[in-house]
Design a protein around this motif. Structure first.
Motif, PDB file in Angstrom:
ATOM      1  N   ILE A  49       0.866  -1.177   0.000  1.00  0.00           N
ATOM      2  CA  ILE A  49       0.000   0.000   0.000  1.00  0.00           C
ATOM      3  C   ILE A  49       0.900   1.224   0.000  1.00  0.00           C
ATOM      4  O   ILE A  49       1.621   1.468   0.964  1.00  0.00           O
ATOM      5  CB  ILE A  49      -0.935   0.016   1.218  1.00  0.00           C
ATOM      6  N   ASP A  50       0.845   1.956  -1.072  1.00  0.00           N
ATOM      7  CA  ASP A  50       1.748   3.097  -1.259  1.00  0.00           C
ATOM      8  C   ASP A  50       0.933   4.389  -1.183  1.00  0.00           C
ATOM      9  O   ASP A  50       0.333   4.816  -2.164  1.00  0.00           O
ATOM     10  CB  ASP A  50       2.453   2.989  -2.612  1.00  0.00           C
ATOM     11  N   HIS A  51       0.887   4.983  -0.013  1.00  0.00           N
ATOM     12  CA  HIS A  51       0.282   6.315   0.111  1.00  0.00           C
ATOM     13  C   HIS A  51       0.905   7.005   1.304  1.00  0.00           C
ATOM     14  O   HIS A  51       1.239   6.382   2.306  1.00  0.00           O
ATOM     15  CB  HIS A  51      -1.244   6.246   0.260  1.00  0.00           C
ATOM     16  N   ALA A  52       1.079   8.314   1.179  1.00  0.00           N
ATOM     17  CA  ALA A  52       1.770   9.091   2.212  1.00  0.00           C
ATOM     18  C   ALA A  52       0.754   9.672   3.183  1.00  0.00           C
ATOM     19  O   ALA A  52      -0.304  10.146   2.789  1.00  0.00           O
ATOM     20  CB  ALA A  52       2.581  10.209   1.567  1.00  0.00           C
ATOM     21  N   GLY A  53       1.123   9.641   4.463  1.00  0.00           N
ATOM     22  CA  GLY A  53       0.305  10.305   5.460  1.00  0.00           C
ATOM     23  C   GLY A  53      -0.868   9.463   5.927  1.00  0.00           C
ATOM     24  O   GLY A  53      -1.114   8.359   5.462  1.00  0.00           O
ATOM     25  N   ARG A  54      -1.599  10.019   6.878  1.00  0.00           N
ATOM     26  CA  ARG A  54      -2.767   9.382   7.453  1.00  0.00           C
ATOM     27  C   ARG A  54      -4.030   9.929   6.818  1.00  0.00           C
ATOM     28  O   ARG A  54      -4.080  11.087   6.393  1.00  0.00           O
ATOM     29  CB  ARG A  54      -2.791   9.617   8.959  1.00  0.00           C
ATOM     30  N   LEU A  55      -5.062   9.099   6.812  1.00  0.00           N
ATOM     31  CA  LEU A  55      -6.362   9.505   6.317  1.00  0.00           C
ATOM     32  C   LEU A  55      -7.266   9.802   7.500  1.00  0.00           C
ATOM     33  O   LEU A  55      -6.908   9.601   8.652  1.00  0.00           O
ATOM     34  CB  LEU A  55      -6.962   8.402   5.441  1.00  0.00           C
ATOM     35  N   SER A  56      -8.472  10.276   7.211  1.00  0.00           N
ATOM     36  CA  SER A  56      -9.428  10.519   8.286  1.00  0.00           C
ATOM     37  C   SER A  56      -9.807   9.199   8.943  1.00  0.00           C
ATOM     38  O   SER A  56      -9.702   8.120   8.344  1.00  0.00           O
ATOM     39  CB  SER A  56     -10.674  11.216   7.735  1.00  0.00           C
ATOM     40  N   ASP A  57     -10.262   9.270  10.188  1.00  0.00           N
ATOM     41  CA  ASP A  57     -10.602   8.059  10.935  1.00  0.00           C
ATOM     42  C   ASP A  57     -11.654   7.229  10.216  1.00  0.00           C
ATOM     43  O   ASP A  57     -11.560   5.999  10.146  1.00  0.00           O
ATOM     44  CB  ASP A  57     -11.106   8.440  12.333  1.00  0.00           C
ATOM     45  N   SER A  58     -12.672   7.894   9.679  1.00  0.00           N
ATOM     46  CA  SER A  58     -13.760   7.158   9.047  1.00  0.00           C
ATOM     47  C   SER A  58     -13.297   6.441   7.791  1.00  0.00           C
ATOM     48  O   SER A  58     -13.672   5.290   7.539  1.00  0.00           O
ATOM     49  CB  SER A  58     -14.911   8.117   8.718  1.00  0.00           C
ATOM     50  N   VAL A  59     -12.455   7.092   6.982  1.00  0.00           N
ATOM     51  CA  VAL A  59     -11.966   6.471   5.751  1.00  0.00           C
ATOM     52  C   VAL A  59     -11.030   5.312   6.073  1.00  0.00           C
ATOM     53  O   VAL A  59     -11.102   4.230   5.457  1.00  0.00           O
ATOM     54  CB  VAL A  59     -11.271   7.518   4.854  1.00  0.00           C
ATOM     55  N   GLU A  60     -10.135   5.503   7.037  1.00  0.00           N
ATOM     56  CA  GLU A  60      -9.232   4.424   7.426  1.00  0.00           C
ATOM     57  C   GLU A  60     -10.003   3.213   7.949  1.00  0.00           C
ATOM     58  O   GLU A  60      -9.688   2.061   7.604  1.00  0.00           O
ATOM     59  CB  GLU A  60      -8.257   4.914   8.498  1.00  0.00           C
ATOM     60  N   ALA A  61     -11.011   3.458   8.771  1.00  0.00           N
ATOM     61  CA  ALA A  61     -11.787   2.349   9.321  1.00  0.00           C
ATOM     62  C   ALA A  61     -12.540   1.617   8.231  1.00  0.00           C
ATOM     63  O   ALA A  61     -12.587   0.380   8.209  1.00  0.00           O
ATOM     64  CB  ALA A  61     -12.748   2.870  10.386  1.00  0.00           C
ATOM     65  N   ALA A  62     -13.144   2.369   7.294  1.00  0.00           N
ATOM     66  CA  ALA A  62     -13.887   1.718   6.213  1.00  0.00           C
ATOM     67  C   ALA A  62     -12.957   0.875   5.346  1.00  0.00           C
ATOM     68  O   ALA A  62     -13.285  -0.271   4.988  1.00  0.00           O
ATOM     69  CB  ALA A  62     -14.588   2.777   5.362  1.00  0.00           C
ATOM     70  N   ALA A  63     -11.771   1.408   5.016  1.00  0.00           N
ATOM     71  CA  ALA A  63     -10.823   0.654   4.192  1.00  0.00           C
ATOM     72  C   ALA A  63     -10.315  -0.582   4.933  1.00  0.00           C
ATOM     73  O   ALA A  63     -10.233  -1.684   4.359  1.00  0.00           O
ATOM     74  CB  ALA A  63      -9.662   1.553   3.782  1.00  0.00           C
TER      75      ALA A  63
END
Length: 447
Positions: free
Chosen positions: A317-331
């Motif tokens: 998984i190649d992406h920089a930084g953190r996402l919002s809590d809701s998006v991270e949890a859904a993924a």
């Protein structure tokens, strides 16, 4: 019976006064229109770009004042829709106002208002001035030298004060009556013309409504994620701590009781039930939001999940930084369900998770080399996952690699997600969460 404000004497007088004021303001509008067009024409000279932005803001201020006027005096509501300006950066502000359709709507309004608008406003003002001049004509005529004459309508010639009074006063009364009659009508037409020029079109209103619904949905999803985080903290710091303390108290009581054959088995059973309750509570907390997801982000959580699986799983998984809590949890829960489904049903020997960010979307692929056959079934697990992703404007598609197996493609928007630096792997509270079963927040996937 109450007279409508538009047709009262005070309202007509006020509208006539506004007509005079607006005719005077038309000269300022001509200057602003020339300012906008001139700075835009000279846009090749970089120094004029901030001047163009200033001209557009001046036009917006004039348009806003006109919206307020027609709403307050005529009861006509004119919608306002402008793209928000960046807080800093002259080039960003220039490009924003240049691409904003409202900029050209205001420019068109300036041109129409200084031509057709002034022509409309001139009618009641000219009628009023003609009426006043007719009533004052005898007084004015007395100041003229002897022998003066004036041709009046219908072949009438004024040559003395008596003929000036006989013709000027009736015509003055007629023009004032005409001004009284036509002022509300003309001003209403003027208000409607202003509304047509400044009001956003149906497509713009639809786009604004879509933006409002998108913002509301995002706020609702984020609020739900924050509430789940609060429940998780309360369970972890409150209920779980009380259960642990209860277990310790039961252990102390068991030691004090000694070998009493009546009480000791009951205490041992109570301790067993307490340990089961703690285990179930910890599983529930992990199902709400695994601690490893909070500590290490999506990449670290998926890597920890892959280690626990009974087959080889490659994570890239190649992406920089953190996402919002809701998006991270859904993924995370979507990937977890997909891998659990692979283990249970596919018969695969190898699986993989790949991900990358493209513009404002997170693209994920979960595949395996198993027997394949995954489909969307109404009411099934995959259909439930797809519906839950739709709450984020996300999508889930089923495919298969050329060599066989199953490929799930997940797309989630990341626009508006907060981006922070990834914490160091192996945080203090890092844990490995087992894949959620059918009762997890995203439901069980089915093949």
């Amino acid at each position: 019976m109450t007279t409508h404000p538009v047709y009262s004497f005070a309202a007509r007088r006020r509208l006539l006064g506004w007509a005079c004021v607006l005719i005077g303001l038309a000269f300022a509008e001509v200057l602003v229109l020339a300012w906008v067009l001139t700075t835009l024409t000279l846009a090749a000279l970089w120094v004029t770009l901030p001047l163009f932005t200033g001209a557009v803001l001046a036009a917006r201020a004039m348009a806003d004042s006109r919206r307020l006027l027609v709403h307050r005096e005529l009861g006509i509501t004119v919608g306002r829709q402008y793209r928000p300006l960046p807080s800093a950066g002259w080039w960003a502000r220039f490009s924003t106002v240049l691409r904003d359709p409202a900029t050209w709507r205001d420019t068109r309004w300036l041109f129409v208002d200084t031509t057709a608008g002034v022509a409309l406003l001139t009618v009641p003002v000219a009628a009023f001035l003609a009426g006043v001049l007719g009533l004052l004509l005898p007084l004015v005529w007395s100041t003229l030298p002897a022998g003066a004459s004036l041709d009046f309508p219908f072949g009438t010639t004024i040559h003395d004060t008596r003929s000036a009074a006989a013709n000027g006063i009736p015509w003055g009364i007629f023009y004032l009556w005409f001004c009284w009659l036509i002022t509300p009508v003309i001003m209403r037409w003027y208000g409607e013309l202003t509304a047509v020029m400044l009001r956003p079109g149906p497509r713009a209103l639809l786009a604004e409504r879509v933006d409002q619904l998108t913002t509301t949905r995002t706020q609702t999803v984020d609020a739900q994620a924050q509430e789940l985080r609060r429940i998780e903290r309360d369970l972890h710091d409150g209920t779980q701590a009380h259960l642990v303390a209860l277990g310790m108290s039961l252990g102390m009581v068991e030691n004090l009781i000694g070998d009493d054959p009546t009480v000791r088995p009951l205490l041992a059973e109570a301790r067993t039930h307490n340990a089961q309750a703690i285990a179930e509570l910890r599983a529930l907390i992990k199902g709400i939001r695994p601690p490893v997801l909070s500590d290490r982000g999506l990449v670290g959580a998926v890597e920890s999940l892959a280690i626990r699986m009974p087959l080889q799983i490659d994570v890239d998984i190649d992406h920089a930084g953190r996402l919002s809590d809701s998006v991270e949890a859904a993924a995370y829960f979507t990937i977890s369900e997909a891998l659990a489904n692979t283990v249970k049903h596919s018969g695969a020997r190898r699986a993989w998770v790949r991900g990358r960010r493209e513009h404002d979307r997170l693209l994920l692929e979960v595949g395996d080399d198993g027997r394949g056959g995954a489909v969307f079934v109404p009411g099934g697990g995959l259909e439930g996952v797809r519906q839950r992703l739709a709450a984020f404007d996300g999508t889930l598609e089923i495919g298969g690699p050329a060599t066989g197996g199953t490929m799930l493609t997940i797309a989630l928007p990341t626009a508006g997600a907060s981006v922070v630096a990834d914490p160091l792997p192996g945080g203090a509270d890092a844990e490995v969460s087992t894949p959620p079963g059918p009762g997890s927040p995203v439901g069980g996937a089915e093949r």
